[in-house]
Scaffold this motif. Structure first.
Motif, PDB file in Angstrom:
ATOM      1  N   LEU A 172      12.309  38.316  37.975  1.00 41.53           N
ATOM      2  CA  LEU A 172      11.631  37.163  38.580  1.00 41.53           C
ATOM      3  C   LEU A 172      12.549  36.389  39.508  1.00 41.53           C
ATOM      4  O   LEU A 172      12.114  35.917  40.565  1.00 41.53           O
ATOM      5  N   ARG A 173      13.819  36.272  39.138  1.00 43.42           N
ATOM      6  CA  ARG A 173      14.769  35.588  40.027  1.00 43.42           C
ATOM      7  C   ARG A 173      14.907  36.355  41.339  1.00 43.42           C
ATOM      8  O   ARG A 173      14.998  35.757  42.411  1.00 43.42           O
ATOM      9  N   GLY A 174      14.909  37.684  41.259  1.00 46.23           N
ATOM     10  CA  GLY A 174      15.029  38.502  42.458  1.00 46.23           C
ATOM     11  C   GLY A 174      13.850  38.353  43.402  1.00 46.23           C
ATOM     12  O   GLY A 174      13.985  38.570  44.606  1.00 46.23           O
ATOM     13  N   GLN A 175      12.702  37.977  42.884  1.00 45.95           N
ATOM     14  CA  GLN A 175      11.495  37.811  43.704  1.00 45.95           C
ATOM     15  C   GLN A 175      11.249  36.346  44.078  1.00 45.95           C
ATOM     16  O   GLN A 175      10.376  36.062  44.885  1.00 45.95           O
ATOM     17  N   HIS A 176      11.978  35.441  43.429  1.00 52.04           N
ATOM     18  CA  HIS A 176      11.760  34.001  43.621  1.00 52.04           C
ATOM     19  C   HIS A 176      11.842  33.625  45.091  1.00 52.04           C
ATOM     20  O   HIS A 176      12.726  34.099  45.782  1.00 52.04           O
ATOM     21  N   PRO A 177      10.946  32.861  45.639  1.00 54.17           N
ATOM     22  CA  PRO A 177       9.912  32.063  44.983  1.00 54.17           C
ATOM     23  C   PRO A 177       8.563  32.791  44.827  1.00 54.17           C
ATOM     24  O   PRO A 177       7.597  32.189  44.354  1.00 54.17           O
ATOM     25  N   GLN A 178       8.500  34.046  45.211  1.00 53.09           N
ATOM     26  CA  GLN A 178       7.242  34.791  45.090  1.00 53.09           C
ATOM     27  C   GLN A 178       6.979  35.152  43.632  1.00 53.09           C
ATOM     28  O   GLN A 178       7.888  35.563  42.933  1.00 53.09           O
ATOM     29  N   PRO A 179       5.716  35.041  43.181  1.00 49.45           N
ATOM     30  CA  PRO A 179       5.387  35.476  41.820  1.00 49.45           C
ATOM     31  C   PRO A 179       5.301  37.003  41.759  1.00 49.45           C
ATOM     32  O   PRO A 179       5.241  37.679  42.791  1.00 49.45           O
ATOM     33  N   VAL A 180       5.310  37.531  40.543  1.00 46.87           N
ATOM     34  CA  VAL A 180       5.260  38.970  40.312  1.00 46.87           C
ATOM     35  C   VAL A 180       4.181  39.236  39.264  1.00 46.87           C
ATOM     36  O   VAL A 180       4.095  38.505  38.277  1.00 46.87           O
ATOM     37  N   SER A 181       3.379  40.267  39.469  1.00 49.27           N
ATOM     38  CA  SER A 181       2.350  40.599  38.483  1.00 49.27           C
ATOM     39  C   SER A 181       2.999  41.213  37.248  1.00 49.27           C
ATOM     40  O   SER A 181       4.092  41.794  37.316  1.00 49.27           O
ATOM     41  N   VAL A 182       2.329  41.104  36.120  1.00 54.21           N
ATOM     42  CA  VAL A 182       2.826  41.673  34.875  1.00 54.21           C
ATOM     43  C   VAL A 182       3.021  43.183  35.030  1.00 54.21           C
ATOM     44  O   VAL A 182       4.016  43.745  34.569  1.00 54.21           O
ATOM     45  N   SER A 183       2.095  43.843  35.717  1.00 47.44           N
ATOM     46  CA  SER A 183       2.229  45.301  35.893  1.00 47.44           C
ATOM     47  C   SER A 183       3.443  45.650  36.764  1.00 47.44           C
ATOM     48  O   SER A 183       4.132  46.646  36.500  1.00 47.44           O
ATOM     49  N   ASP A 184       3.737  44.836  37.773  1.00 48.45           N
ATOM     50  CA  ASP A 184       4.940  45.077  38.593  1.00 48.45           C
ATOM     51  C   ASP A 184       6.215  44.857  37.777  1.00 48.45           C
ATOM     52  O   ASP A 184       7.191  45.585  37.936  1.00 48.45           O
ATOM     53  N   ILE A 185       6.195  43.844  36.914  1.00 45.77           N
ATOM     54  CA  ILE A 185       7.352  43.611  36.040  1.00 45.77           C
ATOM     55  C   ILE A 185       7.555  44.840  35.157  1.00 45.77           C
ATOM     56  O   ILE A 185       8.672  45.335  35.027  1.00 45.77           O
ATOM     57  N   ARG A 186       6.481  45.333  34.558  1.00 44.74           N
ATOM     58  CA  ARG A 186       6.563  46.498  33.667  1.00 44.74           C
ATOM     59  C   ARG A 186       7.194  47.686  34.386  1.00 44.74           C
ATOM     60  O   ARG A 186       8.045  48.382  33.835  1.00 44.74           O
ATOM     61  N   GLU A 187       6.792  47.933  35.628  1.00 42.28           N
ATOM     62  CA  GLU A 187       7.346  49.052  36.417  1.00 42.28           C
ATOM     63  C   GLU A 187       8.837  48.910  36.655  1.00 42.28           C
ATOM     64  O   GLU A 187       9.555  49.903  36.756  1.00 42.28           O
ATOM     65  N   ARG A 188       9.307  47.677  36.750  1.00 41.72           N
ATOM     66  CA  ARG A 188      10.711  47.430  37.105  1.00 41.72           C
ATOM     67  C   ARG A 188      11.616  47.247  35.891  1.00 41.72           C
ATOM     68  O   ARG A 188      12.836  47.172  36.046  1.00 41.72           O
ATOM     69  N   MET A 189      11.040  47.191  34.709  1.00 45.70           N
ATOM     70  CA  MET A 189      11.821  46.978  33.491  1.00 45.70           C
ATOM     71  C   MET A 189      12.747  48.154  33.219  1.00 45.70           C
ATOM     72  O   MET A 189      12.408  49.300  33.510  1.00 45.70           O
ATOM     73  N   ILE A 190      13.894  47.871  32.646  1.00 47.78           N
ATOM     74  CA  ILE A 190      14.797  48.920  32.191  1.00 47.78           C
ATOM     75  C   ILE A 190      14.177  49.627  30.999  1.00 47.78           C
ATOM     76  O   ILE A 190      14.163  50.847  30.926  1.00 47.78           O
ATOM     77  N   ASP A 191      13.650  48.849  30.049  1.00 51.24           N
ATOM     78  CA  ASP A 191      12.981  49.391  28.868  1.00 51.24           C
ATOM     79  C   ASP A 191      11.483  49.447  29.161  1.00 51.24           C
ATOM     80  O   ASP A 191      10.776  48.459  29.006  1.00 51.24           O
ATOM     81  N   LYS A 192      11.015  50.613  29.594  1.00 51.01           N
ATOM     82  CA  LYS A 192       9.615  50.769  30.003  1.00 51.01           C
ATOM     83  C   LYS A 192       8.638  50.628  28.839  1.00 51.01           C
ATOM     84  O   LYS A 192       7.440  50.480  29.043  1.00 51.01           O
ATOM     85  N   MET A 193       9.133  50.687  27.599  1.00 50.51           N
ATOM     86  CA  MET A 193       8.258  50.587  26.440  1.00 50.51           C
ATOM     87  C   MET A 193       8.039  49.138  26.005  1.00 50.51           C
ATOM     88  O   MET A 193       7.336  48.880  25.043  1.00 50.51           O
ATOM     89  N   SER A 194       8.635  48.195  26.694  1.00 49.66           N
ATOM     90  CA  SER A 194       8.507  46.780  26.328  1.00 49.66           C
ATOM     91  C   SER A 194       7.074  46.300  26.488  1.00 49.66           C
ATOM     92  O   SER A 194       6.371  46.705  27.407  1.00 49.66           O
ATOM     93  N   ASP A 195       6.674  45.407  25.606  1.00 48.75           N
ATOM     94  CA  ASP A 195       5.371  44.744  25.705  1.00 48.75           C
ATOM     95  C   ASP A 195       5.568  43.523  26.605  1.00 48.75           C
ATOM     96  O   ASP A 195       5.909  42.438  26.127  1.00 48.75           O
ATOM     97  N   VAL A 196       5.379  43.721  27.883  1.00 53.32           N
ATOM     98  CA  VAL A 196       5.704  42.690  28.867  1.00 53.32           C
ATOM     99  C   VAL A 196       4.877  41.428  28.661  1.00 53.32           C
ATOM    100  O   VAL A 196       5.409  40.321  28.746  1.00 53.32           O
ATOM    101  N   SER A 197       3.598  41.577  28.349  1.00 52.54           N
ATOM    102  CA  SER A 197       2.754  40.393  28.135  1.00 52.54           C
ATOM    103  C   SER A 197       3.293  39.524  27.003  1.00 52.54           C
ATOM    104  O   SER A 197       3.371  38.299  27.126  1.00 52.54           O
ATOM    105  N   ARG A 198       3.677  40.149  25.916  1.00 50.86           N
ATOM    106  CA  ARG A 198       4.228  39.410  24.776  1.00 50.86           C
ATOM    107  C   ARG A 198       5.550  38.743  25.150  1.00 50.86           C
ATOM    108  O   ARG A 198       5.803  37.584  24.810  1.00 50.86           O
ATOM    109  N   LEU A 199       6.403  39.472  25.882  1.00 56.35           N
ATOM    110  CA  LEU A 199       7.684  38.910  26.307  1.00 56.35           C
ATOM    111  C   LEU A 199       7.483  37.723  27.243  1.00 56.35           C
ATOM    112  O   LEU A 199       8.177  36.702  27.128  1.00 56.35           O
ATOM    113  N   VAL A 200       6.532  37.835  28.159  1.00 53.86           N
ATOM    114  CA  VAL A 200       6.239  36.733  29.082  1.00 53.86           C
ATOM    115  C   VAL A 200       5.726  35.525  28.299  1.00 53.86           C
ATOM    116  O   VAL A 200       6.120  34.383  28.570  1.00 53.86           O
ATOM    117  N   ASP A 201       4.871  35.762  27.292  1.00 54.15           N
ATOM    118  CA  ASP A 201       4.371  34.649  26.469  1.00 54.15           C
ATOM    119  C   ASP A 201       5.526  33.909  25.795  1.00 54.15           C
ATOM    120  O   ASP A 201       5.546  32.670  25.766  1.00 54.15           O
TER     121      ASP A 201
END
Length: 157
Positions: A54-83
């Protein structure tokens, strides 16, 4: 320390098996070090990864699905982590204006300040500083090659 000594195993089927075990062991070793590093900040390595994205994209927002694609751990539950990051007031989320089914996530000022603090207090590459820059570059090339060779067989990894 050699992998043989670390896991107290003297024989391997071949160098490829030894390499696979060595990579897995080293990955877990690095992950453990990162967990220790982020504990004082009440963050997990996955939460830290999201904040950096998110810092790398700041000030632009990023969709949850885009975050998931860019994660190191692709198995992470991104929605839960964002919450969890929202409850800590490190990120904010809102409906995507272009597609109401999607959610946009952005880092808050508190999130930016926490990352700045971590950057100032921690050297996240300390674990690999024993390598020369040339060795680090060579290892990066070899790891990239390993993933490239296997990308045809496992696209989702």
């Amino acid at each position: 320390m050699r992998i043989e000594d670390e896991i107290k195993q003297k024989k391997f089927v071949n160098e490829f098996e030894k390499l696979t075990i060595n990579l897995l062991f080293t990955s877990h070793w690095l992950n453990f070090r990162q967990k220790d590093t982020f504990k004082p900040y009440d963050l997990t390595p996955q939460q830290y990864n999201i904040l950096r994205i998110l810092r790398g994209q700041h000030p632009q927002p990023v969709s949850v699905s885009d975050i998931r694609e860019r994660m190191i751990d692709k198995m992470s539950d991104v929605s839960r982590l964002v919450d969890r990051l929202m409850r800590k007031r490190l990120v904010g989320r809102k409906e995507c204006e272009a597609d109401r089914r999607m959610v946009d996530v952005s880092i808050t000022e508190e999130g930016l300040q926490l990352l700045k603090r971590i950057d100032n207090e921690q050297d996240l590459s300390e674990a690999v500083r024993g390598l020369s820059p040339e060795e680090a570059a060579q290892l990066n090339r070899l790891l990239d090659k390993l993933r490239d060779i296997n990308s045809n067989t496992q696209e989702s990894v």
